[in-house]
Design a protein around this motif. Structure first.
Motif, mmCIF file in Angstrom:
data_model
loop_
_atom_site.group_PDB
_atom_site.id
_atom_site.type_symbol
_atom_site.label_atom_id
_atom_site.label_comp_id
_atom_site.label_asym_id
_atom_site.label_seq_id
_atom_site.Cartn_x
_atom_site.Cartn_y
_atom_site.Cartn_z
ATOM 1 N N PRO A 126 0.826 -1.210 0.000
ATOM 2 C CA PRO A 126 0.000 0.000 0.000
ATOM 3 C C PRO A 126 0.859 1.258 0.000
ATOM 4 O O PRO A 126 1.913 1.307 0.641
ATOM 5 C CB PRO A 126 -0.797 -0.120 1.302
ATOM 6 N N VAL A 127 0.401 2.269 -0.725
ATOM 7 C CA VAL A 127 1.125 3.535 -0.836
ATOM 8 C C VAL A 127 0.239 4.659 -0.291
ATOM 9 O O VAL A 127 -0.915 4.801 -0.697
ATOM 10 C CB VAL A 127 1.512 3.839 -2.300
ATOM 11 N N ILE A 128 0.802 5.437 0.622
ATOM 12 C CA ILE A 128 0.105 6.592 1.179
ATOM 13 C C ILE A 128 0.780 7.846 0.633
ATOM 14 O O ILE A 128 1.979 8.057 0.839
ATOM 15 C CB ILE A 128 0.173 6.603 2.720
ATOM 16 N N ALA A 129 0.022 8.686 -0.081
ATOM 17 C CA ALA A 129 0.558 9.963 -0.545
ATOM 18 C C ALA A 129 0.350 10.986 0.562
ATOM 19 O O ALA A 129 -0.785 11.280 0.940
ATOM 20 C CB ALA A 129 -0.137 10.407 -1.825
ATOM 21 N N ALA A 130 1.438 11.503 1.115
ATOM 22 C CA ALA A 130 1.384 12.575 2.106
ATOM 23 C C ALA A 130 1.697 13.867 1.359
ATOM 24 O O ALA A 130 2.868 14.220 1.160
ATOM 25 C CB ALA A 130 2.384 12.324 3.230
ATOM 26 N N VAL A 131 0.656 14.546 0.922
ATOM 27 C CA VAL A 131 0.805 15.665 -0.008
ATOM 28 C C VAL A 131 1.074 16.941 0.770
ATOM 29 O O VAL A 131 0.198 17.470 1.451
ATOM 30 C CB VAL A 131 -0.463 15.809 -0.878
ATOM 31 N N ASN A 132 2.299 17.439 0.663
ATOM 32 C CA ASN A 132 2.765 18.554 1.471
ATOM 33 C C ASN A 132 2.518 19.927 0.864
ATOM 34 O O ASN A 132 2.737 20.947 1.526
ATOM 35 C CB ASN A 132 4.271 18.409 1.724
ATOM 36 N N GLY A 133 2.050 19.979 -0.375
ATOM 37 C CA GLY A 133 1.824 21.266 -1.020
ATOM 38 C C GLY A 133 1.164 21.072 -2.369
ATOM 39 O O GLY A 133 0.613 20.001 -2.647
ATOM 40 N N PRO A 134 1.229 22.074 -3.251
ATOM 41 C CA PRO A 134 0.572 21.972 -4.546
ATOM 42 C C PRO A 134 0.980 20.727 -5.330
ATOM 43 O O PRO A 134 2.150 20.330 -5.331
ATOM 44 C CB PRO A 134 1.031 23.246 -5.273
ATOM 45 N N MET A 135 -0.002 20.100 -5.974
ATOM 46 C CA MET A 135 0.237 18.971 -6.886
ATOM 47 C C MET A 135 -0.382 19.379 -8.215
ATOM 48 O O MET A 135 -1.586 19.585 -8.323
ATOM 49 C CB MET A 135 -0.369 17.676 -6.336
ATOM 50 N N ILE A 136 0.474 19.494 -9.200
ATOM 51 C CA ILE A 136 0.089 20.113 -10.467
ATOM 52 C C ILE A 136 0.290 19.126 -11.607
ATOM 53 O O ILE A 136 1.349 18.506 -11.719
ATOM 54 C CB ILE A 136 0.915 21.386 -10.722
ATOM 55 N N GLY A 137 -0.711 18.955 -12.459
ATOM 56 C CA GLY A 137 -0.595 18.095 -13.625
ATOM 57 C C GLY A 137 -0.172 16.689 -13.267
ATOM 58 O O GLY A 137 -0.853 15.978 -12.520
ATOM 59 N N ALA A 138 0.987 16.272 -13.783
ATOM 60 C CA ALA A 138 1.491 14.929 -13.499
ATOM 61 C C ALA A 138 1.774 14.733 -12.013
ATOM 62 O O ALA A 138 1.793 13.607 -11.521
ATOM 63 C CB ALA A 138 2.753 14.664 -14.309
ATOM 64 N N GLY A 139 1.992 15.825 -11.276
ATOM 65 C CA GLY A 139 2.146 15.723 -9.829
ATOM 66 C C GLY A 139 0.846 15.315 -9.161
ATOM 67 O O GLY A 139 0.839 14.534 -8.200
ATOM 68 N N PHE A 140 -0.269 15.836 -9.666
ATOM 69 C CA PHE A 140 -1.576 15.451 -9.153
ATOM 70 C C PHE A 140 -1.878 13.998 -9.501
ATOM 71 O O PHE A 140 -2.355 13.228 -8.669
ATOM 72 C CB PHE A 140 -2.640 16.384 -9.723
#
Length: 257
Positions: free
Chosen positions: A99-113
């Protein structure tokens, strides 16, 4: 393990992978290939049961590095190679046996999202936001990921306008599991990771494989497939230990067999 664009730390069966390509964690070919190697390696390590994916600095990932895109040459196989690497980059996260947990610390743009959406669980900082600005740079890609997670109108409005939305909207729509203050982000991700890591790794991996495989199946066939997973798990030492622990009212000790 030492890498050029990431740091990797392992403790308590949890691997924390941090994107570290300043200033905005933009994605280029070498960075993508390195993440593929990391996830392939972690996916086979017995000492890893859960992976946390986060970003260094104030941005999770600004998406594709447009400077690299400008250098792609038509007719030289560059597009085919780039497309293959990009597909594998996303697939290695979504198909990872752990399992993978995305801990999103800031903006996620395009391929980052899209990268964050490939994780099994998303936990976002209050400073996080999301945007699909492909049309702003004359491109179009990623609509499949949008239609998987969003309704028709929202997916198209988001994509065709290139607007930025706050992470709270992902929580409202049930796409993010939680939105927390930035200073609590990794602690919150670790709470989830520890809880998952405490389960039988065989059961967790089977459950994730089930989620992946049943997506395209009719419900009747999907449940029959899941029953075969349960039958296989029932023969493992972990399942027997879990059942004994339940009866004896104690914490189970799993060994992955």
């Amino acid at each position: 393990m030492t890498y050029n664009f990431y740091t990797v730390a392992i403790a308590e069966f949890i691997a924390t992978v941090t994107i570290a390509r300043p200033p905005v964690n933009a994605q280029n070919g070498p960075m993508r290939e390195e993440l593929i190697t990391i996830f392939e390696t972690l996916g086979e390590m017995e000492e890893v049961r859960v992976i946390i994916l986060t970003g260094a600095g104030k941005i999770f990932s600004a998406g594709a590095d447009i400077k690299e895109r400008v250098g792609i040459t038509a007719g030289a196989g560059d597009y085919a190679r780039n497309n293959r690497i990009v597909r594998n980059f996303f697939d290695v996260v979504s198909d990872c046996p752990k399992p993978v947990i995305a801990a999103v610390n800031g903006p996620m743009i395009g391929a980052g999202f899209v990268l964050a959406l490939c994780a099994d669980i998303m936990i976002a900082s209050e400073t996080a936001s999301f945007q699909m600005p492909e049309v702003n740079v004359g491109l179009a890609g990623g609509t499949a990921f949008m239609t998987e997670h969003f309704g028709r109108s929202r997916a198209r409005a988001m994509y065709l306008t290139g607007r930025t939305y706050p992470a709270s909207e992902l929580y409202r729509l049930g796409i993010a599991e939680a939105v927390v203050p930035n200073e609590q982000l990794l602690d919150e991700a670790i709470i989830y990771a520890r809880e998952i890591a405490s389960k039988s790794p065989l059961a967790i991996q089977a459950a994730k494989q089930g989620f992946i495989n049943v997506k395209e199946m009719p419900v009747r066939d999907a449940y029959r497939y899941e029953q075969t997973l349960t039958v296989g798990l029932s023969k493992t030492d972990d399942a027997k230990e879990a059942q004994r622990a339940f009866v004896e009212k104690r914490q189970a000790k799993f060994v992955g067999r």
